[in-house]
Design an enzyme around this catalytic site. Structure first.
Site, mmCIF file in Angstrom:
data_model
loop_
_atom_site.group_PDB
_atom_site.id
_atom_site.type_symbol
_atom_site.label_atom_id
_atom_site.label_comp_id
_atom_site.label_asym_id
_atom_site.label_seq_id
_atom_site.Cartn_x
_atom_site.Cartn_y
_atom_site.Cartn_z
ATOM 1 N N CYS A 1 0.847 -1.195 0.000
ATOM 2 C CA CYS A 1 0.000 0.000 0.000
ATOM 3 C C CYS A 1 0.880 1.241 0.000
ATOM 4 C CB CYS A 1 -0.932 0.018 1.206
ATOM 5 S SG CYS A 1 -0.069 0.324 2.773
ATOM 6 N N CYS B 1 3.683 1.864 2.507
ATOM 7 C CA CYS B 1 4.987 1.231 2.298
ATOM 8 C C CYS B 1 5.954 2.183 1.599
ATOM 9 C CB CYS B 1 4.843 -0.038 1.470
ATOM 10 S SG CYS B 1 3.757 -1.282 2.200
ATOM 11 N N ASP C 1 11.036 31.833 -28.671
ATOM 12 C CA ASP C 1 12.168 32.345 -29.427
ATOM 13 C C ASP C 1 11.741 32.354 -30.901
ATOM 14 O OD1 ASP C 1 14.887 33.081 -29.972
ATOM 15 O OD2 ASP C 1 15.215 31.030 -30.657
ATOM 16 N N ASP D 1 15.673 26.729 -28.251
ATOM 17 C CA ASP D 1 16.420 25.605 -28.811
ATOM 18 C C ASP D 1 17.125 24.774 -27.750
ATOM 19 O OD1 ASP D 1 18.590 27.077 -28.042
ATOM 20 O OD2 ASP D 1 19.262 27.564 -30.065
ATOM 21 N N ASP E 1 19.164 29.443 -25.479
ATOM 22 C CA ASP E 1 18.167 30.059 -24.610
ATOM 23 C C ASP E 1 18.182 29.467 -23.201
ATOM 24 O OD1 ASP E 1 17.024 31.676 -26.749
ATOM 25 O OD2 ASP E 1 16.275 29.792 -27.550
#
Length: 738
Positions: free
Chosen positions: A13, A16, A424, A623, A627
């Site tokens: 569950c 855990c 861009d 890119d 950037d």
């Protein structure tokens, strides 16, 4: 620092998860450990010995094994199939024994324990067989958790069914110790509950297996053999034996086995499973090809440039896996809640018993046992623990189908919240392959001189505009002299000395900075820029000598993609170092809301910060390299590129095809996934919020009804199945292209 992936066995569950994560994070050298309950895996980052990690998990009461390579997925699938079959066998055995007992109990077909003690003793032993065969793993799990001072789902089931059986056996052996009204046994409840929980586990495993479909499909793209050329002969060899630099042949209809560069021949390649782009891509000598893509027509030779884990496909598979195992903020919060849920339920169960035993009607002991058992059975937090990771797994896999690689769960969650997207220009809105469309000589110079000087100063530059100049010079056969004293002026242009003459080549700001009068050329500059061209000015010895006009065509689908972003309620901005008129012309073509022109590279992130200061949640699309500061500053960074050329690790989200539709796809998938998570969490919380009080008997004073433990078992088993099934609805999600 390395990343280790572990398969974790024994987690029952969400409680855990906290135990395993705590154990792993306490190992010296571990920087971060993240456990995925849906996958039953853990991802550990740091400099640490694998053996120490496995020991730490074992000490916490669970089992671990290191996962390596692409074959792990098939092994995992085989293990899941085995688990499903074992659970179904346990369900059938428990059901065959428990169902008749349940029918007997409902219709009161047998005499009471006082009249048929031997018969009921036999039934008790039969139900004990169910607990030992079909429910053995629950009791083992509960004991392991108890030894390390933990409590989990196994604890609740073991206590609930164990209490029912022990109480029933006591009544069978010593019926006189309770009043006559309380001499009811619950052997059928223990057996049916075990049967239903095993059925729920099997159905959950089958549904959960579908969430890994995206990974399996990606792995299935990798062919097992490759045709290599060695010593003039063509040989079929296992993919693992292909070396870097080897020459391979691909025939029509075959999958490309490794990354490479075509050295002979041409074809059209289907890259849809990597990029999401349905149209085949034409490939010529010098073009790159990626492992897993399909050669549609034509045979070609290529040189292997990426093998094994170096291929784009392998990196994509690893990135998808990593993203599926990460947790957004909402997931971490749910894990904290689930970590304390089971202890709280145990306290509630004890309080329920005490309340009924001290204040309930006769037979108090029977009511106390039944209500406590029902609370324990109904309160499993499995659905709560599965709610987030199961949706993240499906959402990340679905995004990969569209060529959208999401780096982590946080990015998946944040993308849906974006209110502004900054683009861009070059290579994002436009094709990124500019070409010289005109050369306008001035001040008595001729076209050849202007182009030759431009080629001389741009030789060696990797800027897209420089490549356009060099291509034009090559096409016209220009012989350029070597440039000396070369200086790049960021955001302005370049300066150099050619044959003893000082040359300046760049935008109008460079001319202004150097005090060069552009005179009447200013009008032509404005007119050309207004039509979306980029105009570069060339000055020789302090005088304007000519204009070089470069055009970078807008991508055919940019306008449609930006319209999709507007429909999603997102404002779109464009950042560029280009002239304002050029930028505005491009923006008008595609429907961009606002333009920031003539922006220096180092200032791009400042504009992102300004938008964030206005209260916008900003996504930056670039890119992934030039950037980088702006991508890092943004709430979500999108790296846009194509195929193997993309910098896969450069942003939060990587778009494998060069289209802005990927941004809209990512946002749409993010919103659908987060919506799915909230649906799961709402269902799980409502289930537990209503189920526990009803199981405790809160309705009894008003209706005289108590929840049957068998119904509680069915509800608990089906809650997890419901969550997983709801998450799997994302597999059929389709983004709207317009």
């Amino acid at each position: 620092m390395s990343e280790i992936r572990l398969s974790i066995a024994g987690m029952s569950c969400a409680g855990c998860v906290a135990s395993v994560e705590k154990a792993l994070n306490n190992v010296p050298g571990v920087v971060e450990a993240s456990v995925n309950f849906a996958e039953h895996t853990a991802t550990v980052t740091g400099d640490v010995d694998e053996a120490l990690l496995i020991k730490a998990v074992a000490d916490a009461g669970y089992e671990a094994a290191v996962m390596r390579g692409l074959d792990d997925e098939s092994e995992k699938q085989a293990a899941e199939t085995a688990y499903y079959r074992a659970s179904m066998r346990k369900f059938i055995v428990a059901g065959v024994i428990g169902l008749p007992l349940f029918i007997i109990s409902i219709f009161d077909l047998l005499p009471g324990v006082e009249q048929a003690r031997a018969l009921w003793l036999g039934i008790g032993l039969l139900s004990l067989f169910v607990l030992l065969y079909s429910g053995r793993h629950f009791f083992i799990g509960a004991w392991k958790a108890f030894r390390v001072h933990n409590a989990n789902m196994d604890t609740l089931i073991a206590l609930g069914t164990g209490t029912a059986w022990v109480y029933s056996m006591i009544i069978t052996l010593f019926p006189d110790i309770v009043p006559a009204k309380g001499r009811h046994v619950y052997y059928e409840a223990a057996a049916i509950i075990i049967a239903l929980i095993n059925l729920g586990s099997a159905l959950e495993m089958r549904a959960r297996g579908k969430t890994s479909e995206a990974i399996r499909r990606l792995i299935g793209l990798q062919p097992r053999k490759a045709r290599v050329i060695r010593d003039g002969r063509e040989l079929d060899v296992p993919i693992d034996e292909v070396g870097l630099g080897e020459t391979l042949r691909v025939r029509p209809g075959e999958k490309i086995p490794v990354d490479g560069e075509i050295i002979d021949g041409s074809s059209h390649v289907d890259e849809s499973m990597l990029t999401g782009e349905p149209m085949p891509v034409e490939k010529q000598v010098g073009d790159t090809v990626a492992a897993g893509t399909i050669n549609e027509q034509g045979s070609f030779l290529f040189r292997a440039t990426g093998i094994g884990e170096q291929t784009a496909l392998a990196r994509i598979i690893e990135m998808v896996r990593r993203a599926q195992n990460t947790k957004p903020a909402i997931g971490r919060l749910v894990d904290k809640v689930a970590g304390v849920f089971v202890p709280v339920v145990l306290i509630v169960a004890v309080l329920t018993f005490l309340a009924w035993y001290n204040f309930g009607p006769d037979p108090r002991i029977s009511y106390a046992v039944v209500t406590m058992m029902t609370v324990l059975i109904i309160a499993c937090p499995c659905a709560l623990g599965l709610a987030t990771p199961i949706s993240i797994m499906v959402g990340v896999g679905k995004a990969a189908e569209f060529g959208v690689l999401i780096r982590n769960g946080e990015a998946l969650q944040e993308a849906g919240k974006l209110t502004a997207v900054v683009l861009d220009k070059t290579g994002t809105v436009t094709e990124g392959r500019p070409a010289v469309v005109d050369i306008l000589p001035l001040d008595g110079h001729d076209r050849a001189t202007v182009l030759a000087m431009a080629v001389a100063v741009e030789t060696g530059s990797e800027h897209p505009l420089a490549q356009a100049i060099l291509s034009a010079g090559e096409a016209e056969g220009v012989a350029a002299s070597a440039a000396e004293s070369f200086t790049a002026i960021a955001g302005h242009g370049v300066s150099a000395t050619v044959d003893g003459t000082r040359i300046l080549f760049g935008n109008d700001r460079l001319m202004q900075k150097e005090g060069i009068d552009i005179g009447e050329a200013g009008e032509r500059l404005a007119a050309l820029s207004g039509r979306g061209n980029t105009v570069m000015l060339l000055a020789i010895d302090g005088r304007l000598a000519g204009l070089v006009v470069v055009a970078d065509p807008v991508k055919p689908d940019s306008a449609e993609a930006i319209a999709r972003l507007h429909k999603l309620g997102i404002k779109v901005y464009m950042l560029t170092g280009d002239h304002a008129d050029t930028a505005r012309a491009v923006a008008d073509k595609v429907g961009i809301d606002e333009v920031f022109a003539q922006v220096l590279p180092e200032d791009k992130d400042k504009h992102v910060a300004e938008l964030q200061a206005r209260g916008e949640i900003v996504g930056m699309v670039g890119d992934g390299i030039n950037d980088a500061p702006a991508l890092a500053r943004a709430n979500v960074g999108f790296a846009i590129g194509t195929g193997t050329d993309v910098a896969i690790e450069s942003a939060d989200i990587t778009l494998m095809r060069g289209s802005l539709h990927g941004v809209a796809d990512a946002i749409a998938i993010s919103r659908a996934t987060v919506r799915n998570i909230w649906q799961n969490l709402f269902g799980a919380f409502i289930y537990n919020t209503l189920g526990i009080p009803v199981a405790a008997g809160v309705l009894y004073p008003f209706t005289g009804l108590l929840l049957n433990p068998v119904i509680a078992g069915a509800a608990m088993a089906m809650s997890s199945v419901t969550v997983v099934t709801n998450a799997n609805r994302l597999r059929f999600f389709r983004v709207k292209s317009s």
